[in-house]
Enzyme design. Sequence first.
Site, PDB file in Angstrom:
ATOM      1  N   HIS A 114     -19.830   1.924 -16.959  1.00  0.00           N
ATOM      2  CA  HIS A 114     -18.826   1.134 -16.264  1.00  0.00           C
ATOM      3  C   HIS A 114     -19.221   0.918 -14.805  1.00  0.00           C
ATOM      4  CE1 HIS A 114     -17.784   5.256 -15.202  1.00  0.00           C
ATOM      5  NE2 HIS A 114     -17.088   4.783 -14.164  1.00  0.00           N
ATOM      6  N   ASP A 116     -17.178   0.764 -11.264  1.00  0.00           N
ATOM      7  CA  ASP A 116     -15.881   1.294 -10.855  1.00  0.00           C
ATOM      8  C   ASP A 116     -14.862   0.190 -10.544  1.00  0.00           C
ATOM      9  OD1 ASP A 116     -16.368   4.012 -11.090  1.00  0.00           O
ATOM     10  OD2 ASP A 116     -17.155   4.197  -9.055  1.00  0.00           O
ATOM     11  N   HIS A 274     -22.586   2.983 -14.117  1.00  0.00           N
ATOM     12  CA  HIS A 274     -22.941   4.386 -14.266  1.00  0.00           C
ATOM     13  C   HIS A 274     -22.190   4.996 -15.441  1.00  0.00           C
ATOM     14  CE1 HIS A 274     -19.604   4.162 -11.377  1.00  0.00           C
ATOM     15  NE2 HIS A 274     -19.199   5.326 -11.847  1.00  0.00           N
ATOM     16  N   ARG A 289     -15.304  12.044  -4.713  1.00  0.00           N
ATOM     17  CA  ARG A 289     -15.848  10.693  -4.531  1.00  0.00           C
ATOM     18  C   ARG A 289     -15.042   9.924  -3.480  1.00  0.00           C
ATOM     19  NH1 ARG A 289     -15.058   7.011  -9.508  1.00  0.00           N
ATOM     20  NH2 ARG A 289     -13.097   6.528  -8.468  1.00  0.00           N
TER      21      ARG A 289
END
Length: 298
Positions: A114, A116, A274, A289
Amino acid sequence: MTLTRASIPEERHPSQIRAERLTANLGAELFDVDLAAVAHDDVLFAELRSLLTEHKVLFARDQSISRRDHVALARRFGDLEPHPILASDPEHPGLVRIYKDLDSPPEHYENAFHCDATWRACPPFGSVLRCVDGPSVGGDTIWVDMVAAYAALPPEVKARIDGLRARHSIEASFGAAMPDEQRAELHRAFPDAEHPVVRIHPDTGQRILFVNSFATHLTNYHTPENIRFGYDYAPGAAELLQYLIRQASVPEFQVRWRWTPDSFAIWDNRCTQHYAVQDYWPAVRRMERAGIVGDRPF
């Protein structure tokens, strides 16, 4: 001899960050770098940003820096944004906690390639991700170069997808595991977004294959050129979309990173996908993150 502007040698500053490529397409590991210092130094940050543009995802190990410096580094790229499902660190809004602990049931350890938050009208620019704690083995993350994925498409596919757009949905992904009322509320808060199937990188001008597991369907496929009869619509569009999404799984476009505590990844979310490999349960994996606000794809 008169020196014109064109004939004056360009002044080059020596590189202060050593970057070693990890694959032929994308990814570089950084050495001789202190990310805390980069967060507060204009020259070092300019070098880091240039390396990110070149390699698309950067990695560094043994970065024992504070959360404040983690956030400061990410904010050099732009404002941070929280996640509607995942909680942020209480003292640092936008520093999202991705904690997979022992109380996280194994059936929730699913994943997919995907990019983000493409369910946002303006998906993130990128992220700065830190490994706080991880398993002794497993738990790697794979990144994919979607510039290379687009470039490798057959010419007839490139012609077919030129101008196509796709719908991206948080309701159909995160929301699918929620009770109906909560899922509907999530959709009201974050309506589906529509993006070009092939977007242009605003800094490099490169063409990027921009569909992933958040994409539900093609929105402008139903034209006289593509449809003979009504029942052509669903299979024709769906099969094409799934073919495009599967390009992220081609190993030649990938780099794989093995995490260690205090290792970092910094990536350009506009041109990569990723996959966090979830092969480590019941071990724990705790990541933090900082996601950076992006712009509208075109």
